[in-house]
Design a protein around this motif. Structure first.
Motif, mmCIF file in Angstrom:
data_model
loop_
_atom_site.group_PDB
_atom_site.id
_atom_site.type_symbol
_atom_site.label_atom_id
_atom_site.label_comp_id
_atom_site.label_asym_id
_atom_site.label_seq_id
_atom_site.Cartn_x
_atom_site.Cartn_y
_atom_site.Cartn_z
ATOM 1 N N ASP F 16 0.882 -1.181 0.000
ATOM 2 C CA ASP F 16 0.000 0.000 0.000
ATOM 3 C C ASP F 16 0.917 1.229 0.000
ATOM 4 O OD1 ASP F 16 -1.818 1.981 0.242
ATOM 5 O OD2 ASP F 16 -2.773 1.204 2.065
ATOM 6 N N ASP F 17 1.305 1.653 -1.191
ATOM 7 C CA ASP F 17 2.318 2.711 -1.256
ATOM 8 C C ASP F 17 2.277 3.405 -2.628
ATOM 9 O OD1 ASP F 17 4.471 4.296 -0.454
ATOM 10 O OD2 ASP F 17 5.509 2.591 0.464
ATOM 11 N N VAL F 18 3.046 4.485 -2.728
ATOM 12 C CA VAL F 18 3.075 5.254 -3.975
ATOM 13 C C VAL F 18 4.252 4.804 -4.851
ATOM 14 C CG1 VAL F 18 3.390 7.563 -4.967
ATOM 15 C CG2 VAL F 18 2.028 7.262 -2.893
ATOM 16 N N TYR F 19 3.963 4.563 -6.125
ATOM 17 C CA TYR F 19 5.017 4.244 -7.097
ATOM 18 C C TYR F 19 4.780 5.017 -8.380
ATOM 19 C CZ TYR F 19 5.989 0.611 -3.751
ATOM 20 O OH TYR F 19 6.277 -0.025 -2.587
ATOM 21 N N LEU F 20 5.825 5.048 -9.189
ATOM 22 C CA LEU F 20 5.703 5.682 -10.504
ATOM 23 C C LEU F 20 5.240 4.615 -11.494
ATOM 24 C CD1 LEU F 20 6.208 8.064 -12.465
ATOM 25 C CD2 LEU F 20 8.588 7.372 -12.598
ATOM 26 N N ALA F 37 -1.406 -4.405 -17.631
ATOM 27 C CA ALA F 37 0.007 -4.615 -17.276
ATOM 28 C C ALA F 37 0.685 -3.251 -17.241
ATOM 29 C CB ALA F 37 0.680 -5.509 -18.311
ATOM 30 N N MET F 38 1.613 -3.066 -16.312
ATOM 31 C CA MET F 38 2.333 -1.777 -16.241
ATOM 32 C C MET F 38 3.639 -2.002 -15.497
ATOM 33 S SD MET F 38 0.167 0.153 -13.241
ATOM 34 C CE MET F 38 -1.376 -0.643 -13.655
ATOM 35 N N PHE F 39 4.509 -1.012 -15.524
ATOM 36 C CA PHE F 39 5.695 -1.043 -14.687
ATOM 37 C C PHE F 39 5.474 -0.144 -13.477
ATOM 38 C CE2 PHE F 39 7.722 -1.881 -18.885
ATOM 39 C CZ PHE F 39 8.179 -3.158 -18.593
ATOM 40 N N LEU F 40 5.952 -0.592 -12.319
ATOM 41 C CA LEU F 40 5.914 0.226 -11.106
ATOM 42 C C LEU F 40 7.355 0.428 -10.647
ATOM 43 C CD1 LEU F 40 2.943 -1.582 -9.306
ATOM 44 C CD2 LEU F 40 2.891 0.624 -10.495
ATOM 45 N N SER F 41 7.728 1.677 -10.387
ATOM 46 C CA SER F 41 9.129 1.903 -10.040
ATOM 47 C C SER F 41 9.308 2.989 -8.987
ATOM 48 C CB SER F 41 9.920 2.316 -11.299
ATOM 49 O OG SER F 41 9.476 3.573 -11.741
ATOM 50 N N ASP F 42 10.463 2.996 -8.346
ATOM 51 C CA ASP F 42 10.964 4.148 -7.611
ATOM 52 C C ASP F 42 12.466 4.216 -7.906
ATOM 53 O OD1 ASP F 42 12.267 2.282 -5.961
ATOM 54 O OD2 ASP F 42 10.731 2.416 -4.409
#
Lengths: 320, 320, 320, 320, 320, 320
Positions: F16-20, F37-42
């Protein structure tokens, strides 16, 4: 009185005419007398000039370089023609007929410029239109644009050369754009019109063709780019905004129009319009350079001497 | 029945259609059963094919590569679509609709070729005219000329690509020749028409686009050159001599039209005509390559991915 | 009577001998008298010639260039030797002893050619054998092959140079082929024999060494390639077919034997045979160029002047 | 018991053999259990190894890299063969049969070395003779010389490769030296013998072929050069002086034998001997590289895949 | 008596002074008398010398090149000053004031060398310290180090140039090392001190600046490298071992300090220290070269002539 | 609540958090259900995200790219960690802690900027002083200057990177200027301060480091140049004229500071100041790039992997 051209002087003639003096040096003879050596030139060639019994005052007064009226006599010395100067006086550049000293396009400047205006009149995008109109409205700049040479050495190296080159490129552009429907004509026409506009600041051509200090330090590619941005700033001050997208697309054409880093482009072409302007420019420059090298080479040989810039000799025999 | 294109197949469909089979391999599973893996493709894409319970006889009979009729079913395996093959049979290439496998120019071939003939009909030099007519009279060669792709990858890489490229270059040539009066039109037109004629022998395009052995060992530049000389030999046998001067001037255009040693030209351009053909070729190839890269790139980004051949990404945002 | 060589003439000698006249120019003295300046040369050097009291008729009759008989006197003028011409008459090239004007290999041409024939007699492949035999049977071509220089400047630049170079390469080839059992000897031998055969058409050597027009426009690499194909066409007309595979493998050796695009090869070596011919050629050319530069350099210095083509000076001190 | 080669393992076999373990990593599964992943290889290939229920102690004890005895089982996982490891134990390198891990020349090392000695026995110059004898007398170095590979990747990349390459170069040298009488044989033979001697220090080959730290920082060219100077220093201490002229001429051959700055030569060839050694080296290396690329490529295609180092694909169809 | 410098001689002066004679040639006049032509020079310039009524004995006795005492007279001949020699006698080099013939740094050599020693005294690593101390203890070498020029042409081309260059680099190094805490100072200082030490063997500077044979064949990069290894060998003999790791790290700095293969570095920089030494060297060399080109150029122009090595003209107008 | 970094997520955790989020794609499963489908990154890494039972509305609402709050669970799928998304909602960029997504210099920005101001406070030339003060007075620009990265990939690629690079270059400049008395300090300091100022417009760094459209089309070199000219225009409007000579000298430093055409400089350095800025820039960039590559490389090896930009692997073993 018609100017006596350098390449028409025979040995033993009396001389009384205006020439461009360069690199004067004050020297002393073995006997200790002072004399001045200099070059005297016009657009047809260059001779040595010698003024015997000179004084330091005369030497100091000489322009370095500049126009002078020379009275004296031509003579052969060790197989070379030279001019013995009896009197020399400085001539105001404004009174000199520049055409005797700088070669000029043999095309009609006024007519070419009218055609340039007509062709860029086809631009439909209102912002690009405002931008090129701002350039056209700058009388002083357009005056230079119509007179500056296309270069110092390689191609279109005569007064009016930039106009002739730009004019021909515009004619080529409108002739071929119909065959490339995905290429945006407005950007190509504006790009061609302005691609070398910075040469008006890069080159000086008041007595001979050379680079300005600013031209050598900055170069015409970046100068053209900055002139476009300055005109856009002026337009903005007048209330007409040019979007950054349009300035970038046009600016990119200017920066990339030499096509390769090695030729001084800080960016490689990345849009169809940039590719097209690059090719039209190179085609027009090279064909002009090649055909004029072929024409100007004296002698009967079918081959010109080696051309370092092209890494070949050129062949000029026509078929049939 | 319409061909079911690879990019239209959904998971779980029954398949009964013709595809191009490539690189079949016979393998055994962990349990020791034999199966065949292969690629199945048409012009829209490529999928893995798996034939379980295969035999060595089936494997040996498969073309490598060639057309096959496949009966089976599509399925998703580890997120990739593949085709499970129940039956496979070889299909005669002549019965295959090649357009399903090789993309083709969307322009009208017949009309372009008519226009090509019309433009080169302007050639006035009788020897050059005889030479190009000898090419036009070679039905088999002209058939290939109208169908061969312009290349395997970079530009005009579809059936009819060479014709489309040559046709557009000829249109450009006659549009700009009037602005270059010192360039001999006959040589330019013949040079453009024949500059890539050797691609008819360099490229094979019966099932997919690739190079022939001869194409890889010799290359289309030298092949074009030799075809011109062979046609001249044929003409000579028929009583029409082409002077060596004309053959050399035309041959030189062919050999130098890549413009630089690094691009496989054994000679650098040394005549105005050679320079012009080089620039028209490069302009048409690059603008075509750039605009088609821009169009074919999926997604919304204003930039294509990095293009190694151009050393840049391409920008495709239109102004206004 | 022995020819008086240019480098043997002393000041103040009477001259009556044949020289090669080049670049005659008609000029007028300060007093208005006409005179002709020209260069007079043989293989040992070149002097200025001056004919005072000349007429336009004499000037027009002079070959440009060509052989002339000169009567006159040598003198020193400003430290340079020149020849004052009293009478000048044109000499038929056929009556001139070419060896006085063009240097020639000091090896025995006949013997080298016999050895060449013997070595290529080892070729076993019947088609390659037919092809090289077709070349050997062309008397006129073989005559040229035995006399043409290997180049204009860089290496083997004397009559018989191509033969000497090819002969030595063939000797090297048969000496090293046993150590490379995977390389096909027939292709290497045929490739070496024919690798520069196009120089017979690229170079002219009737009065001095230079390039033909055709040589400059096309180059010996492509000329060699086309000569092979033309001989194959002749053989085909006689009923002997050379397979395309063989023509391609041999043609590829020819096209790639300079080893790099920058040296004018339109193809890079892609077979073991092409690599071997490339190295044997480069080894023989460079060692010959280096050893002859070392020998011909006058003076006692252990180093030659800078050699631009090699990007170094050469060291010629021998050990012990 | 014969080694079970990696490329002979079938799915589902029991494994109990020695392999080279590399890059072991300790990981945890989703359930939190530890396992070790690593590569297991010999000279025929490489597989993934997985050891489930591993401990940190086992992981820490593993060599990185080094030889291990593996007990376990092969299985197919997602179409790839892998080895499930039950037990793993370290094996002393001295007990390993290196030939299973490093490929070796198929020529007779002893015989080649005898021939090398015989050929360099031809050297007549007493100082050069002393110098090469000093190398031959260094048993430890000669042992390495006979075993080190010729390179890590490009050519002669197997045990004994340097010897095989040097041996073949020497055979070529004595075969062609008679055709180049101005080239000093003693310098060529000594130069060939020692040209890559520094590879004995540049390359390590105890478990696999790689560069030593020193090899990467200094390179074999400079290492060869310094080894020659050190042997000369030793000789000097023993009372035998090698003149600087000889050391320079030989050293120059070593430093320039890659022929171009871009290939790591700090000097360009400036003597006939340096040119000859450069060409013999390049010829032998390239022909070896090309023929072995052609042989080792699997499949039926007439063309190998693209070879980046050669900038081409290679053609391997034989004539007739 | 003060030396009469070449650039101070006026026409018609009596001459009795020492000059460097080069390239004497014995010639005969038109009348058959012998005379000797030669060049006479000092560090300010060069004149032609003519000795009439010479004999072969005089000619043979002349040094080629070497110092001579000349008695005679200066005269103008065809606008060029030359020296008519009446008597000529050989002068012992030891008696010549070298400063008249070779320009020298205007900095204080002793003071610079003291500062060099002080800066490298900062080295803490005991092995590196031993190594540089071994160099410092070599009086003869340090004498050369303090006097050898930095190069023959491009930068620091005067006696003491290498010391001045090394001294300035060391000052730069200690000034910037604090801003790069990850770079090891000991390696940088030792690397700077020794980077060009091989120039003591590469260059000769007894009468004029030139390369030694050994310098041309081997080059100062490899010579510097080998001198370091030889000092390490000497230290080892004395009981002080330098670890291979340290020798390699230092040696790598030497070998890579030109930064690119094209500039003769056989290795590219691969450590932070190697990068730093490369940049400090290039910065110091280029700024020195540029500022001295700007200062030495005569005339008032704001631009120097084209500098090929820098591919530009240089601009020397100061701001304000 | 602290951000859960990507590289800290274990399999099976509740998220439960913020990603790009980047590159979302809407797809359908075999059964026809939609999923995204997507990419999640920091700044620590990137994972695949999968949202099952998605709708087109959700897909359309997603930013491309942008910050999202993700609720879901991590899981291992085929050895790769992925995040199964149950809920996703868009997050306002202003509420995101950018440091979680973009790495930042570990130096003190405020202190570095103070030092920058102090160093350029040394500039004495009043016009240059006015110009740099005009930049310093532009709060918005200085804010960017302190935060923009030095590049996207190669060196100083973190927030504050440009400031850190410029700050260090200024420290180096004042440390070494005393050793180069002919170099004008004012131009060097102004040149260093402004050399990359255009990166504030070339790079975007709001969510990740990338190029702006304008940055890609124009480049930071020309952007820096134009910003200087625009500030000069502003000053002029305020009554302070900057002479063209000063603008040209400073502009030339900017345009030539990459040192070579191939690196995008449209001009080569032609003043001592331009050479100095070029070397200081390259030294600082390369040493930073090399030391950070050495530090960031995981594992125990003494060598990093091959670095294409430097054409070498890097060695990181320290002495002692």
């Amino acid at each position: 009185m018609a100017h006596k051209f350098i390449n028409e002087i025979e040995p033993g003639e009396a001389i009384d005419d205006v020439y461009l003096a360069r690199d004067p040096i004050l020297r002393s003879t073995t006997r200790g007398d002072l004399y001045i050596a200099m070059f005297l030139s016009d657009r047809t060639g260059r001779l040595n000039g010698r003024m015997w019994q000179a004084t330091e005052e005369v030497y100091k007064a000489l322009p370095k370089p500049g126009f002078v009226n020379v009275q004296g006599r031509s003579e052969l010395y060790q197989n070379n023609l030279q001019i013995i100067i009896n009197n020399i006086s400085i001539v105001d550049t404004k009174k000199v007929s520049l055409e005797d000293f700088l070669s000029r396009t043999d095309k009609d400047t006024k007519q070419m410029f009218e055609e340039v205006k007509k062709i860029i009149g086809r631009i439909k995008n209102p912002q690009l239109k405002s931008l090129v109109d701002e350039f056209l409205a700058d009388k002083e700049l357009m005056e230079k644009f119509c007179n500056v040479p296309g270069g110092v050495k390689l191609h279109h190296d005569y007064l009016g050369g930039l106009l002739e080159h730009t004019h021909n490129m515009l004619r080529v552009a409108i002739a071929i754009l119909p065959f490339y429907p995905d290429v945006q004509p407005d950007l190509v026409l504006a790009g061609v019109f302005l691609h070398d506009i910075g040469k008006t600041e890069e080159l000086s051509y008041d007595m001979a063709f050379s680079y300005t200090d600013s031209g050598q330090l900055i170069g015409h590619i970046v100068k053209s780019f900055i002139m476009i941005n300055q005109k856009a700033d002026v337009l903005k001050a007048k209330g007409t905004d040019i979007e950054q997208t349009i300035l970038d697309a046009l600016g990119h054409i200017i920066l990339s129009h030499h096509g390769a880093y090695d030729y001084g482009s800080p960016k490689l072409p990345a849009t169809p319009e940039a590719f097209m302007v690059y090719y039209i420019d190179d085609l027009d420059a090279k064909v002009s350079q090649v055909t004029s090298a072929i024409e100007s080479e004296p002698g009967d040989s079918d081959w010109t001497p080696w051309k370092t810039a092209l890494q070949t000799r050129l062949y000029r025999k026509k078929i049939e």
